[in-house]
Design a protein around this motif. Structure first.
Motif, short mmCIF file in Angstrom:
data_model
loop_
_atom_site.label_atom_id
_atom_site.label_comp_id
_atom_site.label_asym_id
_atom_site.label_seq_id
_atom_site.Cartn_x
_atom_site.Cartn_y
_atom_site.Cartn_z
N SER A 1 38.85 42.74 -15.07
CA SER A 1 38.56 42.53 -13.65
C SER A 1 37.89 41.17 -13.53
CB SER A 1 37.63 43.66 -13.17
OG SER A 1 37.43 43.56 -11.80
N SER A 2 38.70 40.13 -13.30
CA SER A 2 38.15 38.77 -13.32
C SER A 2 37.93 38.28 -11.90
CB SER A 2 39.09 37.84 -14.10
OG SER A 2 40.20 37.51 -13.32
N THR A 3 37.62 37.01 -11.75
CA THR A 3 37.26 36.48 -10.43
C THR A 3 38.42 36.60 -9.44
OG1 THR A 3 35.98 34.84 -11.65
CG2 THR A 3 36.18 34.52 -9.26
N GLN A 4 39.61 36.21 -9.89
CA GLN A 4 40.72 36.10 -8.94
C GLN A 4 41.80 37.15 -9.13
OE1 GLN A 4 41.89 32.04 -7.77
NE2 GLN A 4 40.75 31.28 -9.52
N SER A 5 41.69 37.95 -10.19
CA SER A 5 42.77 38.90 -10.47
C SER A 5 42.30 40.05 -11.34
CB SER A 5 43.92 38.16 -11.17
OG SER A 5 43.42 37.53 -12.33
N GLY B 1 39.28 29.09 -17.12
CA GLY B 1 39.68 30.00 -16.04
C GLY B 1 39.10 29.50 -14.73
N THR B 2 38.68 30.42 -13.86
CA THR B 2 38.01 29.98 -12.63
C THR B 2 36.78 29.18 -13.05
OG1 THR B 2 38.72 32.06 -11.64
CG2 THR B 2 37.14 30.75 -10.40
N SER B 3 36.00 29.74 -14.00
CA SER B 3 34.94 28.94 -14.61
C SER B 3 35.49 28.34 -15.90
CB SER B 3 33.74 29.84 -14.97
OG SER B 3 34.12 30.84 -15.91
N ARG C 1 39.58 21.48 -10.12
CA ARG C 1 40.83 20.76 -10.49
C ARG C 1 41.88 20.98 -9.41
NH1 ARG C 1 38.95 22.44 -15.68
NH2 ARG C 1 39.96 24.46 -15.55
N GLU C 2 41.94 22.23 -8.91
CA GLU C 2 42.91 22.51 -7.83
C GLU C 2 42.62 21.68 -6.59
OE1 GLU C 2 43.40 26.63 -6.55
OE2 GLU C 2 43.67 27.19 -8.64
N ALA C 3 41.34 21.50 -6.28
CA ALA C 3 40.96 20.72 -5.08
C ALA C 3 41.51 19.30 -5.19
CB ALA C 3 39.45 20.73 -4.90
N GLY D 1 42.76 30.84 -20.95
CA GLY D 1 42.56 30.76 -19.49
C GLY D 1 43.72 30.04 -18.82
N GLY D 2 43.81 30.22 -17.49
CA GLY D 2 44.93 29.71 -16.70
C GLY D 2 45.27 28.25 -16.96
N ALA D 3 44.25 27.38 -17.11
CA ALA D 3 44.51 25.94 -17.24
C ALA D 3 44.87 25.55 -18.68
CB ALA D 3 43.29 25.15 -16.78
N LYS E 1 47.44 26.16 -20.07
CA LYS E 1 48.88 25.82 -20.09
C LYS E 1 49.08 24.32 -19.95
CE LYS E 1 49.61 29.64 -17.18
NZ LYS E 1 49.51 29.84 -15.79
N ASN E 2 48.06 23.63 -19.47
CA ASN E 2 48.24 22.24 -19.04
C ASN E 2 47.92 21.24 -20.17
OD1 ASN E 2 47.76 19.67 -17.72
ND2 ASN E 2 48.00 20.84 -15.84
N VAL E 3 48.97 20.64 -20.71
CA VAL E 3 48.79 19.77 -21.88
C VAL E 3 47.99 18.51 -21.54
CG1 VAL E 3 49.99 18.60 -23.77
CG2 VAL E 3 50.96 20.65 -22.79
#
Ligand code: ADP
Ligand code: XUL
Length: 522
Positions: free
Chosen positions: A9-13, A295-297, A338-340, A433-435, A437-439
């Protein structure tokens, strides 16, 4: 075939990962995204809008609805929950759920109606402060004073009083809404709340996540009387017992058997925090392997040889679910910052990576960002808003590629500078974490840390995987080494540091430190 379920149960999902330990396979990896799948809760990024930028709360019923949605969806798609032999879970750390007396009776849920509706009358506080909340600075000062000073709180709990930690959050609630605090019979962490729901019992809090409350005596594994007293009245009565992470806390609740087809009697192991679970999922329970979770953090953590505390007070010591302790630092301005930047320039993640790898160079031509879009945790910056230094175009937000590189360089340098207290030399770091993936992001991190970066071969949600592995170990008795061999092998694509960038980053680190001092007096 023994299968074990890990829920995160994480911040966004909310994610479910199921491992089949005999086959050595991940047989389920499904998520519900709070913003996309449950928009009615108005938590697009996992928290409710609030006029005060320092306040970040979520809706605990969102997490319960997400659980039911996920279990139901997987069942509809043909997944057979009856094969699960053990369950554990992970939760975003520090967040707290406030429940009244009715909670204890409500746990024998009625399978005929949604659980969120049954739990609603049990909330003594409708919202749950989460780890992103920075609004308790006054309470941190008060707790330190009442407990005999910051050093004493660090000595007992492994961290100075921290704005997002549960103790200061509880104190703020007790001060702001005394009647509602008085009606609160139980305060749960996200992890122990979700464990309570799935096991239909008032679940204990494990040492891993309990250490993020400023209330636990780390050495004794018990709530500390002085810290309880310094935090809020009658607090001991409102907390469940802290237990080692491998404790079996009960069996899956009858309503999950009826509604989703779990086997009656399926054991449930204590849930823990997402970072402690991730330590397991990344196969990093022994000292020497550091983990970066993007991740989010953004967090940086590692198992510890012996508990060492951060002299600057930004780092923490948590329980390692496999025994002993772990260090951790956490940056709030991780993925959402980073998304911002990405959105400001209309980029996508590929273009963001390209901007870093192909359009800019290490050191960014002197362009530098203090990337605190939200109030920051590490270092403590309570005033939100990024600060830019460098060329006129960069400072005026007209140079997209430089902005993409600047935020990642700043985050990497911030992580490096503030993890130095851990004292372990990091030649190899595992990333998740989600990011991860980003090389482009990973290359900057490898260069700044001067270390090779490794990703997991299979699952990207290492917290959910770690929870599943904890269930396999704690319930099924599978050895950690065997589990890591099968599930935590690293991807052959390694990100190696480009040594020729080292000088540029040394210079940038100095500049970053000087700008922090000039801008925030840190
Ligand atoms: P959490 O577990 O904290 O909810 P995740 O680990 O799932 O978060 O990461 C979610 C974040 O990952 C998103 O906010 C998004 O910004 C980021 N993300 C997803 N894909 C990419 C990518 N290709 N590059 C960089 N960041 C990404
Ligand atoms: C760690 C922290 C975050 C949350 C959310 O101290 O606050 O990493 O656990 O992931």
């Amino acid at each position: 075939m023994p299968q074990y379920l890990g829920l995160d149960s994480s911040t966004q999902s909310l994610t479910a990962v199921v491992v089949d330990t005999d086959a050595g396979k991940v047989v389920l990896n499904e998520s519900v995204n709070f913003g996309r799948d449950l928009p009615q809760y108005q938590c697009p990024n996992g928290f409710l809008a609030n006029p005060d930028p320092l306040v970040k709360h979520s809706d605990p019923l969102l997490w319960v609805d997400a659980l039911e949605l996920l279990l139901g969806r997987c069942r509809q798609q043909g997944f057979d929950w009856s094969k699960i032999r053990g369950i554990s879970g992970s939760g975003q750390q520090h967040g707290s759920v406030y429940l009244n007396e009715r909670f204890f009776e409500s746990l024998s849920f009625d399978p005929a109606t949604p659980l969120a509706g049954q739990l609603k009358p049990c909330l003594s506080r409708l919202t749950a402060p989460i780890w992103m909340d920075s609004s308790t600075n006054a309470e941190c000062v008060e707790i330190a004073q009442a407990a005999g000073g910051v050093a004493e709180v660090v000595r007992i709990s492994g961290s100075r009083p921290i704005e997002r930690f549960t103790g200061p959050q509880i104190r703020k609630f007790a001060k702001e809404d005394r009647p509602a605090y008085a009606k609160t019979a139980r305060i749960h962490l996200v992890s122990s709340f979700m464990a309570s729901v799935i096991a239909g019992t008032d679940a204990p809090i494990d040492f891993g996540d309990g250490a993020g409350m400023n209330l636990l005596d780390l050495a004794a594994g018990e709530w500390n009387g002085k810290l309880l007293l310094a935090t809020a009245p009658k607090l001991r009565d409102k907390l469940s017992t802290p237990v080692p992470s491998h404790t079996q806390i009960g069996e899956v609740a009858a309503c999950f058997v009826k509604k989703y087809g779990f086997s009656a009697g399926t054991p449930v192991l204590a849930f823990s925090g997402d970072n402690p679970c991730s330590l397991v999922g990344m196969g990093a329970i022994q000292p020497g392997t550091a983990v970066l979770s993007l991740g989010t953090s953004d967090t940086f953590f590692a198992a510890m040889r012996k508990p060492v505390t951060d002299p600057k007070g930004y780092g923490h010591v948590f329980g390692n679910p496999a025994g002993g302790f772990m260090s951790l630092i956490c940056l709030k301005n991780g993925s959402l910052a980073r998304e911002a930047v990405m959105k400001k320039f209309g980029l996508d993640w590929d273009a963001f990576a390209k901007a870093i790898l192909e359009q800019t160079e290490a050191g960014n031509g002197g362009n530098l960002m203090l990337p605190f879009f939200e109030a920051e945790i590490t270092p403590l910056v309570l005033k939100a808003g990024p600060q830019l230094f460098g060329t006129a175009a960069f400072v005026a937000w007209r140079n997209g590629p430089a902005a993409a590189r600047a935020i990642v360089e700043a985050q990497a340098i911030n992580l490096k500078l503030h993890s130095a207290w851990i004292g372990e030399k990091t030649k190899a770091i595992r990333v998740t974490g989600g990011a991860s993936k980003n090389v482009g992001i990973l290359q900057v991190l490898a260069d700044v840390f001067g270390a090779k970066l490794f990703r997991l071969g299979g699952v990207t949600n290492s917290a959910a995987l770690g929870a599943a592995l904890r269930a396999a170990n704690g319930v099924g008795g599978a050895a950690w080494e065997v589990l890591f061999d099968r599930f935590a092998a690293t991807d052959p694509q390694v990100i190696s540091p480009n040594r020729s960038n080292a000088k540029a980053y040394e210079k940038l680190a100095k500049e970053f430190t000087a700008r922090l001092k000039d801008t925030y007096g840190l």
